[in-house]
Design a protein around this motif. Sequence first.
Motif, PDB file in Angstrom:
ATOM      1  N   GLU A 101     -15.050  -2.506  -1.969  1.00 15.38           N
ATOM      2  CA  GLU A 101     -14.754  -3.360  -0.820  1.00 15.38           C
ATOM      3  C   GLU A 101     -13.249  -3.630  -0.728  1.00 15.38           C
ATOM      4  O   GLU A 101     -12.679  -3.647   0.367  1.00 15.38           O
ATOM      5  CB  GLU A 101     -15.521  -4.679  -0.908  1.00 15.38           C
ATOM      6  N   LYS A 102     -12.586  -3.790  -1.864  1.00 15.07           N
ATOM      7  CA  LYS A 102     -11.127  -4.033  -1.856  1.00 15.07           C
ATOM      8  C   LYS A 102     -10.359  -2.802  -1.396  1.00 15.07           C
ATOM      9  O   LYS A 102      -9.465  -2.899  -0.572  1.00 15.07           O
ATOM     10  CB  LYS A 102     -10.652  -4.449  -3.245  1.00 15.07           C
ATOM     11  N   ILE A 103     -10.713  -1.633  -1.931  1.00 13.80           N
ATOM     12  CA  ILE A 103      -9.942  -0.442  -1.576  1.00 13.80           C
ATOM     13  C   ILE A 103     -10.274   0.078  -0.183  1.00 13.80           C
ATOM     14  O   ILE A 103      -9.475   0.783   0.409  1.00 13.80           O
ATOM     15  CB  ILE A 103     -10.103   0.691  -2.611  1.00 13.80           C
ATOM     16  N   HIS A 105     -10.057  -1.229   2.533  1.00 12.86           N
ATOM     17  CA  HIS A 105      -9.147  -1.745   3.556  1.00 12.86           C
ATOM     18  C   HIS A 105      -7.701  -1.307   3.320  1.00 12.86           C
ATOM     19  O   HIS A 105      -6.800  -1.825   3.958  1.00 12.86           O
ATOM     20  CB  HIS A 105      -9.226  -3.274   3.613  1.00 12.86           C
ATOM     21  N   THR A 106      -7.500  -0.343   2.439  1.00 14.92           N
ATOM     22  CA  THR A 106      -6.137   0.084   2.112  1.00 14.92           C
ATOM     23  C   THR A 106      -5.758   1.340   2.899  1.00 14.92           C
ATOM     24  O   THR A 106      -6.612   2.092   3.356  1.00 14.92           O
ATOM     25  CB  THR A 106      -6.000   0.385   0.601  1.00 14.92           C
ATOM     26  N   ASP A 107      -4.456   1.549   3.007  1.00 14.92           N
ATOM     27  CA  ASP A 107      -3.956   2.765   3.662  1.00 14.92           C
ATOM     28  C   ASP A 107      -4.358   4.005   2.870  1.00 14.92           C
ATOM     29  O   ASP A 107      -4.658   5.048   3.466  1.00 14.92           O
ATOM     30  CB  ASP A 107      -2.431   2.719   3.797  1.00 14.92           C
ATOM     31  N   ALA A 108      -4.375   3.900   1.552  1.00 14.97           N
ATOM     32  CA  ALA A 108      -4.739   5.048   0.717  1.00 14.97           C
ATOM     33  C   ALA A 108      -6.177   5.488   0.999  1.00 14.97           C
ATOM     34  O   ALA A 108      -6.469   6.687   1.089  1.00 14.97           O
ATOM     35  CB  ALA A 108      -4.570   4.705  -0.762  1.00 14.97           C
ATOM     36  N   PHE A 109      -7.086   4.526   1.160  1.00 11.86           N
ATOM     37  CA  PHE A 109      -8.476   4.842   1.477  1.00 11.86           C
ATOM     38  C   PHE A 109      -8.554   5.542   2.839  1.00 11.86           C
ATOM     39  O   PHE A 109      -9.231   6.559   3.000  1.00 11.86           O
ATOM     40  CB  PHE A 109      -9.315   3.565   1.471  1.00 11.86           C
ATOM     41  N   HIS A 110      -7.841   4.994   3.807  1.00 12.55           N
ATOM     42  CA  HIS A 110      -7.786   5.582   5.144  1.00 12.55           C
ATOM     43  C   HIS A 110      -7.286   7.024   5.068  1.00 12.55           C
ATOM     44  O   HIS A 110      -7.864   7.934   5.673  1.00 12.55           O
ATOM     45  CB  HIS A 110      -6.876   4.733   6.029  1.00 12.55           C
ATOM     46  N   ASP A 111      -6.215   7.246   4.314  1.00  9.51           N
ATOM     47  CA  ASP A 111      -5.638   8.582   4.198  1.00  9.51           C
ATOM     48  C   ASP A 111      -6.615   9.580   3.583  1.00  9.51           C
ATOM     49  O   ASP A 111      -6.679  10.738   4.004  1.00  9.51           O
ATOM     50  CB  ASP A 111      -4.352   8.545   3.366  1.00  9.51           C
ATOM     51  N   ASN A 133     -13.154  -3.366  10.037  1.00 12.83           N
ATOM     52  CA  ASN A 133     -12.183  -4.315   9.502  1.00 12.83           C
ATOM     53  C   ASN A 133     -12.153  -5.616  10.305  1.00 12.83           C
ATOM     54  O   ASN A 133     -12.010  -6.699   9.734  1.00 12.83           O
ATOM     55  CB  ASN A 133     -10.787  -3.674   9.461  1.00 12.83           C
TER      56      ASN A 133
END
Length: 138
Positions: A101-103, A105-111, A133
Amino acid sequence: MSRSFGANIDKVINESHDANIISRPGRDTLASLTYMLQKKRIDILLGYPSEHYYLAHSMGFEDDLTQLSLTEAPALSIGYIGCTKNKQGEVTVKLLDEALEKIAHTDAFHDVLVRWLPDNLQPILEKRLKDRNESAAH
């Protein structure tokens, strides 16, 4: 084999007795089916866009691959975690769910999500991530 695409799509698959549906066990079933798709030995292959795009790219025919979204597909799945069904498994799943759940929402996850997604499907994912989100923020 043993794969689920969500309740709605699974229902269509399981109730389509008149369709010629092939289920292939094997070491790398998806790669062999993708190869068969390229060679026109099968007409359609159901799966997740990023995995097909990656395999088509690896096999050198990503520009010849047509991918369509299914309206019956769930809006978004962050991922699934499986553990042994016991006390330790329950604790582990809880910890991993919190970390996921924390990751998520990160840019790295999106990428990672868009890296192997065809250009025509990226706007759909972008909207679903934005909607997810926004609902999580409320």
